[in-house]
Enzyme design. Structure first.
Site, PDB file in Angstrom:
ATOM      1  N   CYS A  82     -10.113  23.655  -2.449  1.00  0.00           N
ATOM      2  CA  CYS A  82      -9.099  23.979  -3.464  1.00  0.00           C
ATOM      3  C   CYS A  82      -8.208  25.084  -2.908  1.00  0.00           C
ATOM      4  O   CYS A  82      -8.422  26.258  -3.180  1.00  0.00           O
ATOM      5  CB  CYS A  82      -9.767  24.500  -4.734  1.00  0.00           C
ATOM      6  SG  CYS A  82     -10.738  23.287  -5.615  1.00  0.00           S
ATOM      7  N   GLU A 358      -3.898  -6.296   2.219  1.00  0.00           N
ATOM      8  CA  GLU A 358      -4.732  -5.133   2.532  1.00  0.00           C
ATOM      9  C   GLU A 358      -5.500  -5.414   3.820  1.00  0.00           C
ATOM     10  O   GLU A 358      -5.955  -6.523   4.056  1.00  0.00           O
ATOM     11  CB  GLU A 358      -5.684  -4.895   1.340  1.00  0.00           C
ATOM     12  CG  GLU A 358      -6.920  -4.086   1.614  1.00  0.00           C
ATOM     13  CD  GLU A 358      -6.657  -2.636   2.011  1.00  0.00           C
ATOM     14  OE1 GLU A 358      -5.804  -1.983   1.386  1.00  0.00           O
ATOM     15  OE2 GLU A 358      -7.316  -2.183   2.961  1.00  0.00           O
ATOM     16  N   CYS A 434       1.391   9.222  -0.747  1.00  0.00           N
ATOM     17  CA  CYS A 434       0.564  10.437  -0.800  1.00  0.00           C
ATOM     18  C   CYS A 434       1.082  11.452   0.216  1.00  0.00           C
ATOM     19  O   CYS A 434       0.460  12.479   0.435  1.00  0.00           O
ATOM     20  CB  CYS A 434      -0.898  10.108  -0.566  1.00  0.00           C
ATOM     21  SG  CYS A 434      -1.193   9.200   0.940  1.00  0.00           S
TER      22      CYS A 434
HETATM   23  N1  SAH Z   1      -3.117   0.774  -3.851  1.00  0.00           N
HETATM   24  C1  SAH Z   1      -4.516   0.870  -3.587  1.00  0.00           C
HETATM   25  C2  SAH Z   1      -4.920   1.641  -2.321  1.00  0.00           C
HETATM   26  C3  SAH Z   1      -3.915   2.411  -1.569  1.00  0.00           C
HETATM   27  S1  SAH Z   1      -4.599   3.383  -0.278  1.00  0.00           S
HETATM   28  C4  SAH Z   1      -5.231   1.469  -4.758  1.00  0.00           C
HETATM   29  O1  SAH Z   1      -4.659   2.237  -5.483  1.00  0.00           O
HETATM   30  O2  SAH Z   1      -6.408   1.178  -4.971  1.00  0.00           O
HETATM   31  C5  SAH Z   1      -3.885   2.607   1.131  1.00  0.00           C
HETATM   32  C6  SAH Z   1      -4.557   1.325   1.537  1.00  0.00           C
HETATM   33  O3  SAH Z   1      -3.858   0.799   2.658  1.00  0.00           O
HETATM   34  C7  SAH Z   1      -6.005   1.456   1.978  1.00  0.00           C
HETATM   35  O4  SAH Z   1      -6.784   0.578   1.205  1.00  0.00           O
HETATM   36  C8  SAH Z   1      -5.990   1.046   3.462  1.00  0.00           C
HETATM   37  O5  SAH Z   1      -7.152   0.351   3.846  1.00  0.00           O
HETATM   38  C9  SAH Z   1      -4.781   0.141   3.527  1.00  0.00           C
HETATM   39  N2  SAH Z   1      -4.094  -0.009   4.834  1.00  0.00           N
HETATM   40  C10 SAH Z   1      -3.964   0.898   5.833  1.00  0.00           C
HETATM   41  N3  SAH Z   1      -3.159   0.427   6.798  1.00  0.00           N
HETATM   42  C11 SAH Z   1      -2.769  -0.812   6.418  1.00  0.00           C
HETATM   43  C12 SAH Z   1      -1.900  -1.815   6.997  1.00  0.00           C
HETATM   44  N4  SAH Z   1      -1.305  -1.607   8.173  1.00  0.00           N
HETATM   45  N5  SAH Z   1      -1.707  -2.950   6.310  1.00  0.00           N
HETATM   46  C13 SAH Z   1      -2.295  -3.167   5.110  1.00  0.00           C
HETATM   47  N6  SAH Z   1      -3.124  -2.253   4.520  1.00  0.00           N
HETATM   48  C14 SAH Z   1      -3.354  -1.107   5.157  1.00  0.00           C
END
Ligand code: SAH
Length: 482
Positions: A82, A358, A434
């Site tokens: 934190c 994904e 993020c």
């Molecule tokens: N929208 C989702 C997760 C977002 S986090 C939710 O809210 O549950 C970002 C995600 O992108 C992760 O699950 C990660 O595994 C995926 N990721 C990372 N690089 C990627 C790529 N090149 N193509 C597709 N997915 C990817």
């Protein structure tokens, strides 16, 4: 003027870095000081001198800032989780909003006037503590040989005992105390990273905030035969103690014998109860102060599932995504980087068809199961990289997009992905990010390709930390300059 190590200096904190350090200035020369709050006058000890700046350690707060508050957690300085707990929550929100704003100006090239038009106020929490539905505690042994659970001090691997992290669920403490008592009574050794010996490495606890269901998973350095039934000494005793706790739903172990920082092992065995816990994310009306709409999406969560850690704010973020997508029931929507399909399933209710992409195959398995569980049939999920799947589907199958939603990891979208998005030219793009620095970089590309940013809103998913989530909506405006 030259400064020396160990010199004591008094400085006023005039700004904060994006990592939450205070910036003190003496005759224009900046000092970076951890745990100092904007507005403080502090005494600092110089720890490292560089040509154009120096680092200092906070020795004493001479005059506290009006934004300084008494931190709830006695360990907040040592833990480092934190970074801004000593700052009032209101000021934290302001800090996050300006972090986003500054990146959009500096990296994205937007003017302050434009941002004033586009930015909506940051979405904060009413109760910015106890928001996390997942906790992973390392287990170790203290100097007296007793088992301890807590957190790693700063960037080290020594464990400071604390069973009561204020970001986690209140139930965590009782669960941890009961495992510690069992370990002590039955002489169950904690894992020792240095020797690779010992048994219990980590304790994972998850809670479904809506269902109330609790899950415990002990990560073990277990080297016995596969298919065993007994992984722990006096296993029955442990199970009966944990099972007796209110709302306990699942007790499992995960095997991890590797010398690694990765917490969970690949194998999970349920010892008692169900394999998963359930949770529901409500859909809310983003235009009416996030009032519940009386519908939601239910998820099954296993110890290995990816799942957003702050469910209260996730509801707001995804409801905003839905509102920004502006669906009428006729649209084809792509949800890139879809994880377990949380956003896809939100969108599906109001879209004609949703396609999720994904990279992690297990997440897609979860996504398909979650769609089935909620009776949602107008979604299709693809495993692969967004930057490969999207061009392939577009070029070979000519699948169109009316809206594209992206929620990439910190590094942002791949160039090839952005280029395909531009070719597909959806009417709207919703970008959930993020990391506002990579967001700003990607927005530049999309704006140069004919999109105009219409809305920007920060959402505080991680109160007390420096992290901030942002959601933006862009509209296709053709090639006119913007
Ligand atoms: N929208 C989702 C997760 C977002 S986090 C939710 O809210 O549950 C970002 C995600 O992108 C992760 O699950 C990660 O595994 C995926 N990721 C990372 N690089 C990627 C790529 N090149 N193509 C597709 N997915 C990817």
């Amino acid at each position: 003027m030259g400064y020396e190590k160990n010199q004591i200096i008094t400085a006023k904190i005039v700004d904060m870095t994006s990592e939450g350090e205070g910036i003190g200035k003496v005759e224009g020369y900046p000092f970076f000081i951890k745990d100092a709050v904007i507005g403080d006058i502090v005494q600092l000890r110089v720890t490292k001198v560089k040509k154009n700046y120096a680092y200092g350690r906070l020795e004493k707060v001479v005059t506290p800032s009006p934004f300084r508050v008494d931190p709830y957690c006695p360990f907040h300085k040592q833990c480092g989780g934190c970074q801004i707990q000593a700052m009032s929550y209101e000021r934290q929100l302001q800090f996050k909003e300006s972090k986003v704003r500054n990146n959009l100006i500096r990296i994205g090239g937007f003017t302050p006037e434009k941002l004033d038009q586009m930015m909506e106020p940051i979405v904060g929490m009413e109760e910015p503590f106890h928001y996390r539905n997942k906790a992973q505690y390392p287990v170790g042994t203290d100097r007296e040989g007793n088992p301890v659970v807590g957190f790693y001090a700063g960037r080290t691997h020594s464990i400071i005992a604390n069973t009561n992290c204020i970001l986690g669920a209140a139930e965590n403490q009782e669960i941890l105390e009961s495992i510690l008592a069992y370990m002590k009574e039955n002489h169950v050794p904690a894992y020792d990273e240095a020797t690779g010996k010992g048994l219990i490495r980590h304790i994972l606890i998850r809670k479904g905030f809506q269902s109330g269901e609790l899950m415990v998973c002990l990560v073990l350095n277990w080297k016995g035969k596969s298919g065993a039934k007994e992984y722990l000494p006096e296993q029955k005793k442990l199970i009966s103690e944990l099972a007796a706790l209110k709302n306990m739903t699942s007790v499992s172990i995960s095997i991890n014998t590797e010398n690694t920082n990765v917490i969970m092992g690949k194998e999970v065995h349920t010892l008692w109860g169900k394999d998963t816990i359930e949770d529901t994310i409500d859909i809310r009306d983003a235009e009416k102060d996030f009032a519940p709409l009386g519908r939601g999406v239910t998820f099954a969560i296993s110890p290995l599932s990816f799942y957003q850690v702050n469910p209260a704010q996730t509801e707001k973020l995804y409801s905003l995504a839905l509102s920004y997508a502006g669906l009428t029931g006729r649209e084809k929507v792509w949800d890139l980087y879809c994880g377990i399909g949380t956003i896809s399933l939100f969108l599906a209710r109001d879209a004609k068809q949703v396609y999720g992409v994904e990279i992690v195959p297990q997440a897609i398995e979860d996504a398909r199961r979650n769609a089935w569980r909620n009776g949602i049939e107008n979604v299709e999920f693809f495993v692969g990289k967004a930057e490969e799947v999207l061009p392939e589907k577009y070029e070979k199958e000519e699948i169109a997009a009316d809206v594209i939603v992206v929620d990439p990891p910190r590094k942002g979208c791949d160039q090839a992905c952005l280029e395909t998005m531009l070719k597909m030219a959806p009417e709207r793009i919703v970008y959930v990010s993020c990391d506002s620095a990579t967001l700003a970089r990607d927005l530049r590309v999309l704006c140069d390709g004919g999109y105009k940013v219409k809305k920007v809103r920060a959402v505080d998913m991680f109160p007390q930390t420096v992290h901030v989530e942002v959601i933006i909506m862009m509209q296709y405006c053709g090639k006119e300059k913007n």
